[in-house]
Design an enzyme around this catalytic site. Structure first.
Site, PDB file in Angstrom:
ATOM      1  CG  PHE B 132       0.455  -6.714  -1.438  1.00  0.00           C
ATOM      2  CD1 PHE B 132       0.872  -5.420  -1.188  1.00  0.00           C
ATOM      3  CD2 PHE B 132       0.667  -7.671  -0.464  1.00  0.00           C
ATOM      4  CE1 PHE B 132       1.499  -5.082   0.016  1.00  0.00           C
ATOM      5  CE2 PHE B 132       1.294  -7.339   0.741  1.00  0.00           C
ATOM      6  CZ  PHE B 132       1.703  -6.057   0.979  1.00  0.00           C
ATOM      7  CE1 TYR B 226      -3.788  -4.734   7.034  1.00  0.00           C
ATOM      8  CE2 TYR B 226      -4.217  -6.866   8.041  1.00  0.00           C
ATOM      9  CZ  TYR B 226      -3.496  -6.090   7.162  1.00  0.00           C
ATOM     10  OH  TYR B 226      -2.489  -6.649   6.423  1.00  0.00           O
ATOM     11  CE  LYS B 227      -4.871  -3.900   2.900  1.00  0.00           C
ATOM     12  NZ  LYS B 227      -3.694  -3.122   3.293  1.00  0.00           N
ATOM     13  NE  ARG B 375      -1.555   2.858  -0.545  1.00  0.00           N
ATOM     14  CZ  ARG B 375      -1.716   1.656   0.002  1.00  0.00           C
ATOM     15  NH1 ARG B 375      -1.954   0.599  -0.765  1.00  0.00           N
ATOM     16  NH2 ARG B 375      -1.619   1.491   1.304  1.00  0.00           N
TER      17      ARG B 375
END
Lengths: 400, 400
Positions: B132, B226-227, B375
């Site tokens: 990322f 937060y995922k 995704r």
């Protein structure tokens, strides 16, 4: 009714900011700790509930675009900008003050070296020796990581300490302990005359008094939003980078949020233009949007009016303390001159820790700073003159 | 009713995590974007309201001590620790993932040099070339500021790239785009065999599958909350520093919150012991306590049960896609082998951007990653097998 009580009544009656108090959630406590944690603006709970239940709970990921989450750091920065004398496009909100000190100071050193043609001749960071500690620690890290020496200097000696070796200077606008206001225009000019760059820490001045960042040509600044800006506990801080320096601002924390094309997912870093360049990672939305709601209390308020009331409040507090408190019982460490005073009064007394505990029990909330300082912050949007008189009276009773 | 619909019913009936869905605020959307922003846990709104109205609004500054605000970063870290296979006292919450990548990676380089007796011989940072982007940008800055060279290497070539010059290695546990799970135990061992230190980015594995930080002797790790941990938009990230490295962990962001005596206001920095050393500035309380409430959904849940269901969900999704979607219309870029699969499925198709827009319009929410990836993230606490069947069916209809 004493003379000072009558005077407080008159001052409150003439106070053009008095109505602002109703925009905060307050009880009958005299809250003089807004320089540590600002009181809750009444608009915040409803906004936060909307952010949590609707924006996160219902819209979920769509809020990043449709709900304005993605652009919140610069939008809220623009809301803060006029309060610190900055035109739009120069302030961005995010991360803690500490993290922003690191960004700004490393950025300032790099600006100084770029201006010198890339040489390492400028190898000193000057820092206020009486600074709030975190600034000093991070200045130490910035120095270490840029090959500089850290030079702590008392604020009064900063001008003499500047020279060809100075890369960057980190100063506090208002001293967190004494409440002393430093001379931002002349110190900024002195740093520039030495060919260096200045970073101002506005934690104790933003929202309390005029700063004039643009007017005085400040290079970079950082500030806190949970004191006089009432953003809530640990609310994100802000970073100011002067418009004409932004293209050269070289952040030590280049995250995907400051990329020119954040969703391009490119392996090479290409910094965005503008204040956005100060961003790093994903913004902390709950805290950030609570801050945005909190800033609505500034609608229709000028920072000059706030400053005028702030000085009147601290003047009146000093007058009441002089009248009520037995002579020699406290020593005021905040300067009397308006030009040298922030929006707090710090009184030294040997048993300050115990005294503050008793004050708090009696509904007068300030704070204690080791080893012997009673600190009282005056936030003009919700503190009135009767509060001030009561605080001084209770203090005198406890000190008697 | 089709065979796959019947199969979904059976799988849902046997799902021991099925009841967890009721602990989230969900509508009839199939939400397969929890790997970007986790759904809202039902406990959060009430908790946040209490934090705002009572803890901030009424107790104000007292909440720092009486309300447990001050110790929240390490308390919530300890709540996350078992989910990533860490004993207590090694995880601290705060700042963004990006900022934590910087702390961890600079810390890792310094650990490597300390172990080498302070020499600068170890002058390379190896980073996953497919990472990322923010990790790569910050690794670049960490390299620049520690006098290292940044060496981007495809994950499959990392082992061969290691050597005497390697100081630190930054790897992703699960690739954000393809969903590929990398072999943490063997890569960690390889880094150690080269005398270097590893930093794992757990953004796409924390809360989705067992990580085993302690078991595999990982040095440092960072992750997102937060995922799969459902902490809310931009919720603070976490940093893991293995217990026996903490005394030597030398953070590039030494703030007052990581000082051994934070309220001593001392000019000299003396780092605290333990996970606290990873803190920097004042913690962001609203977001942090929302995260704490969100973590309650993990009560009574083992990460092994989550992993078992996650694999069953992705297996079933692939089965449905194979059955429903016309052959050749999509290409699965997520590995089929369980040992190489995270908790998402990435499908490549030329018109992925348009397709995802239409899916979202029809209540199947995944996301699009340029240039051509659909995704889908599978969060076992609130996604069921009927959801999966529906998602594949709608996808097939849109691709037909």
């Amino acid at each position: 009714m004493s003379e000072l009580t009558r005077k407080a009544e008159k001052l409150d009656a003439a106070d053009e900011l008095a109505a602002k108090r109703a925009e905060f959630v307050l009880d009958d406590v005299v809250y003089l700790d807004g320089n540590s944690l600002g009181a809750l603006p009444a608009a915040v709970p409803g906004r936060v509930e909307d952010v949590v239940r609707r924006q996160w709970g219902e819209l979920r990921i769509r809020s990043w675009t449709e709900g304005g989450w993605w652009t919140a750091p610069e939008r809220i920065g623009d809301r803060i900008a006029p309060l610190v004398g900055a035109a739009a496009g120069q302030v961005v909100v995010g991360d803690s003050t500490s993290v922003n000190v690191f960004k700004a100071l490393v950025g300032a050193v790099r600006l100084a070296r770029q201006a010198d043609g890339g040489g390492l001749g400028r190898d000193e960071i000057v820092v206020d020796a009486t600074t709030f500690p975190t600034d000093g620690y991070l200045a130490g890290s910035a120095a270490r990581m840029t090959g500089c020496t850290l030079r702590p200097v008392p604020p009064s000696e900063v001008t003499d300490a500047l020279g060809d070796r100075t890369a960057a200077v980190l100063l506090n606008h208002v001293d967190y302990r004494t409440g002393r206001l430093h001379d931002l225009p002349s110190l900024t000019a002195a740093v520039h005359a030495a060919g260096a760059y200045v970073v101002w820490d506005l934690c104790h001045s933003a929202g309390a008094l005029p700063v004039g960042l643009d007017e005085h040509g400040v290079d970079l600044a950082v500030g806190c939003t949970y004191k006089y800006l009432n953003g809530g506990p640990g609310a994100p801080a802000f970073l100011y980078v002067r418009a004409d320096l932004q293209d050269r601002f070289d952040s030590p924390l280049p995250g995907w949020n400051s990329h020119a094309e954040p969703f391009g997912m490119r392996a090479e870093y290409e910094p965005a233009a503008g204040a956005v360049r100060g961003r790093v990672g994903t913004p902390d939305i709950l805290s950030m949007l609570a801050l945005e709601a909190a800033l609505e209390v500034w609608d229709g308020v000028t920072i000059d009016a706030v400053r005028a009331k702030s000085l009147a409040l601290t003047d009146f507090f000093l007058e009441c303390v002089e009248e009520y408190v037995p002579e020699g019982r406290v020593e005021c460490v905040t300067p009397r001159a308006h030009g040298e005073r922030g929006s707090q009064v710090a009184l030294r007394c040997p048993d300050a820790g115990d005294v503050m505990e008793r004050l708090i029990e009696r509904g007068v909330v300030g704070d204690f700073r080791r080893p012997d300082v009673l600190r009282f912050g005056f936030t003009p949007l919700y503190v009135g003159f009767a509060d001030v008189e009561r605080a001084a009276r209770v203090l005198a009773e406890e000190l008697a």
